[in-house]
Each structure stands twice: as structure tokens, then as C-alpha cells.
Design a protein around this motif. Structure first.
Motif, PDB file in Angstrom:
ATOM      1  N   UNK A   1       0.854  -1.176   0.000  1.00  0.00           N
ATOM      2  CA  UNK A   1       0.000   0.000   0.000  1.00  0.00           C
ATOM      3  C   UNK A   1       0.896   1.234   0.000  1.00  0.00           C
ATOM      4  N   UNK A   2       0.496   2.233  -0.749  1.00  0.00           N
ATOM      5  CA  UNK A   2       1.301   3.444  -0.856  1.00  0.00           C
ATOM      6  C   UNK A   2       0.672   4.589  -0.072  1.00  0.00           C
ATOM      7  N   UNK A   3       1.476   5.245   0.743  1.00  0.00           N
ATOM      8  CA  UNK A   3       1.022   6.456   1.401  1.00  0.00           C
ATOM      9  C   UNK A   3       1.268   7.633   0.445  1.00  0.00           C
ATOM     10  N   UNK A   4       0.994   8.838   0.905  1.00  0.00           N
ATOM     11  CA  UNK A   4       1.147  10.014   0.041  1.00  0.00           C
ATOM     12  C   UNK A   4       2.589  10.205  -0.419  1.00  0.00           C
ATOM     13  N   UNK A   5       3.548   9.963   0.482  1.00  0.00           N
ATOM     14  CA  UNK A   5       4.956  10.137   0.126  1.00  0.00           C
ATOM     15  C   UNK A   5       5.375   9.148  -0.965  1.00  0.00           C
ATOM     16  N   UNK A   6       4.979   7.904  -0.821  1.00  0.00           N
ATOM     17  CA  UNK A   6       5.358   6.885  -1.805  1.00  0.00           C
ATOM     18  C   UNK A   6       4.683   7.145  -3.145  1.00  0.00           C
ATOM     19  N   UNK A   7       3.437   7.588  -3.108  1.00  0.00           N
ATOM     20  CA  UNK A   7       2.739   7.934  -4.349  1.00  0.00           C
ATOM     21  C   UNK A   7       3.428   9.111  -5.029  1.00  0.00           C
ATOM     22  N   UNK A   8       3.823  10.111  -4.243  1.00  0.00           N
ATOM     23  CA  UNK A   8       4.540  11.268  -4.804  1.00  0.00           C
ATOM     24  C   UNK A   8       5.866  10.824  -5.426  1.00  0.00           C
ATOM     25  N   UNK A   9       6.541   9.868  -4.811  1.00  0.00           N
ATOM     26  CA  UNK A   9       7.797   9.374  -5.370  1.00  0.00           C
ATOM     27  C   UNK A   9       7.566   8.618  -6.677  1.00  0.00           C
ATOM     28  N   UNK A  10       6.496   7.837  -6.743  1.00  0.00           N
ATOM     29  CA  UNK A  10       6.165   7.151  -8.002  1.00  0.00           C
ATOM     30  C   UNK A  10       5.875   8.175  -9.093  1.00  0.00           C
ATOM     31  N   UNK A  11       5.133   9.216  -8.756  1.00  0.00           N
ATOM     32  CA  UNK A  11       4.836  10.272  -9.729  1.00  0.00           C
ATOM     33  C   UNK A  11       6.110  11.005 -10.153  1.00  0.00           C
ATOM     34  N   UNK A  12       7.043  11.195  -9.223  1.00  0.00           N
ATOM     35  CA  UNK A  12       8.315  11.857  -9.554  1.00  0.00           C
ATOM     36  C   UNK A  12       9.123  10.998 -10.522  1.00  0.00           C
ATOM     37  N   UNK A  13       9.093   9.687 -10.341  1.00  0.00           N
ATOM     38  CA  UNK A  13       9.790   8.781 -11.259  1.00  0.00           C
ATOM     39  C   UNK A  13       9.166   8.876 -12.649  1.00  0.00           C
ATOM     40  N   UNK A  14       7.857   8.895 -12.714  1.00  0.00           N
ATOM     41  CA  UNK A  14       7.167   9.009 -14.002  1.00  0.00           C
ATOM     42  C   UNK A  14       7.501  10.345 -14.663  1.00  0.00           C
ATOM     43  N   UNK A  15       7.474  11.430 -13.893  1.00  0.00           N
ATOM     44  CA  UNK A  15       7.781  12.761 -14.454  1.00  0.00           C
ATOM     45  C   UNK A  15       9.209  12.811 -14.995  1.00  0.00           C
ATOM     46  N   UNK A  16      10.158  12.237 -14.264  1.00  0.00           N
ATOM     47  CA  UNK A  16      11.552  12.234 -14.725  1.00  0.00           C
ATOM     48  C   UNK A  16      11.715  11.386 -15.983  1.00  0.00           C
ATOM     49  N   UNK A  17      10.971  10.299 -16.062  1.00  0.00           N
ATOM     50  CA  UNK A  17      11.022   9.438 -17.251  1.00  0.00           C
ATOM     51  C   UNK A  17      10.489  10.184 -18.465  1.00  0.00           C
ATOM     52  N   UNK A  18       9.368  10.860 -18.281  1.00  0.00           N
ATOM     53  CA  UNK A  18       8.799  11.639 -19.384  1.00  0.00           C
ATOM     54  C   UNK A  18       9.739  12.768 -19.796  1.00  0.00           C
ATOM     55  N   UNK A  19      10.343  13.449 -18.814  1.00  0.00           N
ATOM     56  CA  UNK A  19      11.264  14.541 -19.110  1.00  0.00           C
ATOM     57  C   UNK A  19      12.475  14.024 -19.881  1.00  0.00           C
TER      58      UNK A  19
END
Length: 195
Positions: A66-84
Motif C-alpha cells: 500500500x502506498x502512502x502520500x509520500x510513496x505515491x509522490x515518489x512514483x509520480x516523480x519517477x514518471x515525471x523524470x522518465x517523461x522529461x
């Protein structure tokens, strides 16, 4: 169809209308009456193709946390860096699965005696191995970009099973452990790639 109605339908579908030009797949159907079915198809087109996220199917039993807000934010940061970095969804799946294995998507600082040498951050990268400074490695965007730089150097990573691609970058003592996170990583990419 009048312009106001067309803009309303496109707004519901999450698509843009600019100067008489539609952005998205609904443009081919502009002359047909609008009903709920084409809108649903347009919304579904926004999801990444599962065959691109997990081209080889998952290997072995899959784990899930289960992901808390911090872990979800980190997953989103990984996705954003991949797209960038201009890389496809599959690179984000490999990156997130790697981070799930290495840190459970927690941006780990120095853990004292519990540390694996001087490993830090989402990917447990080591300053002594040239991944960057402790400050850089604990920056999710930087650490993801560093991981992706390593991934890009792997010939044919796009066609490899996830474990092989991740292991080639990470050089882990447990190379097969990455496989257990592929489904959750793909689910996260599917959920957040276009958000």
C-alpha cells in the motif's frame, strides 16, 4: 454540431479544442452525432497500452504494498523524470519496480548500521560508486535520471525482461527480486502517466 456542444463534449473527454482543430482521436468522428460511446473510447485511449507496460508478462509471484502520500509522490516523480528524459512508459515501469524493490518507494537517507554500505534514496544508489552526492541521490528527480542514464546504456533494454534490465543497471545481489514488483509498477504507470 455546434461549437459550444463540441467544446463541452471534448471537455468531458479531457480533450482540447483549438481554432477548429481537435486534439485527440475524436477528430475523425467530428461529423457524426455525439453519444456516450465515442467519449468513453477517447478516455480509454489516454491509458498506456498494457502490452507496452509488461511486454513479456509478469515473472513469478507478484508482491504489492500500500502506498502512502509520500510513496505515491515518489512514483509520480519517477514518471515525471522518465517523461522529461523522453523515454517511454516501459522505462517508468522498470524504474518504479526497481525502486519498489530497493526502497519500497521511500526516499531513504542514511540508516546507520542498517545501510547497505552507503546506499541512499529511492534506488539505493551509492555515492562511493559514482551515482552522485548524498544530496543528489536523495532527490527523486536526480536519482531517477541517474538510473535512466544507466538504463539507456544497456543495449536492447526495451526488449529485455524487467529483471534483466534492472539488474544490468543496479548490479544487485538479488537480481530476480525485481520481477515481483512489475505488476504494481505497471499499474502505477497506467494510473499516473497521463495525469
Amino acid at each position: 454540431m455546434n461549437t459550444i456542444m463540441r467544446k463541452s463534449v471534448l471537455s468531458v473527454a479531457g480533450l482540447a479544442f483549438a481554432g477548429g482543430v481537435f486534439a485527440g482521436p475524436i477528430a475523425a468522428h467530428a461529423a457524426t452525432p455525439v453519444d456516450a460511446k465515442p467519449v468513453a473510447v477517447a478516455v480509454q485511449a489516454d491509458k498506456p497500452d498494457v502490452s507496452k507496460l509488461i511486454p513479456h508478462g509478469t515473472q513469478g509471484d507478484q508482491s504489492h504494498i500500500d502506498l502512502n502520500d509520500e510513496k505515491t509522490a515518489n512514483a509520480k516523480a519517477i514518471i515525471a523524470a522518465t517523461k522529461k528524459a523522453g523515454l517511454p512508459e516501459r522505462a517508468a515501469v522498470i524504474s518504479i519496480a526497481t525502486s519498489l524493490q530497493e526502497s519500497k518507494l521511500e526516499n531513504l537517507g542514511h540508516l546507520g548500521d542498517m545501510n547497505d554500505h552507503d546506499s541512499l534514496g529511492l534506488f539505493q544508489q551509492r555515492p562511493s560508486s559514482g551515482w552522485g552526492t548524498p544530496e543528489q541521490i536523495t532527490d527523486p528527480a536526480y536519482s531517477t535520471t541517474a538510473f535512466l542514464k544507466g538504463l539507456r546504456q544497456v543495449d536492447g533494454w526495451q526488449d529485455m525482461p524487467l529483471t534483466e534490465a534492472a539488474q544490468t543497471v543496479q548490479v544487485s545481489a538479488y537480481p530476480d527480486a525485481y520481477a515481483q514488483w512489475e505488476q504494481q509498477a505497471a499499474d502505477l504507470v497506467g494510473q499516473y502517466w497521463n495525469s
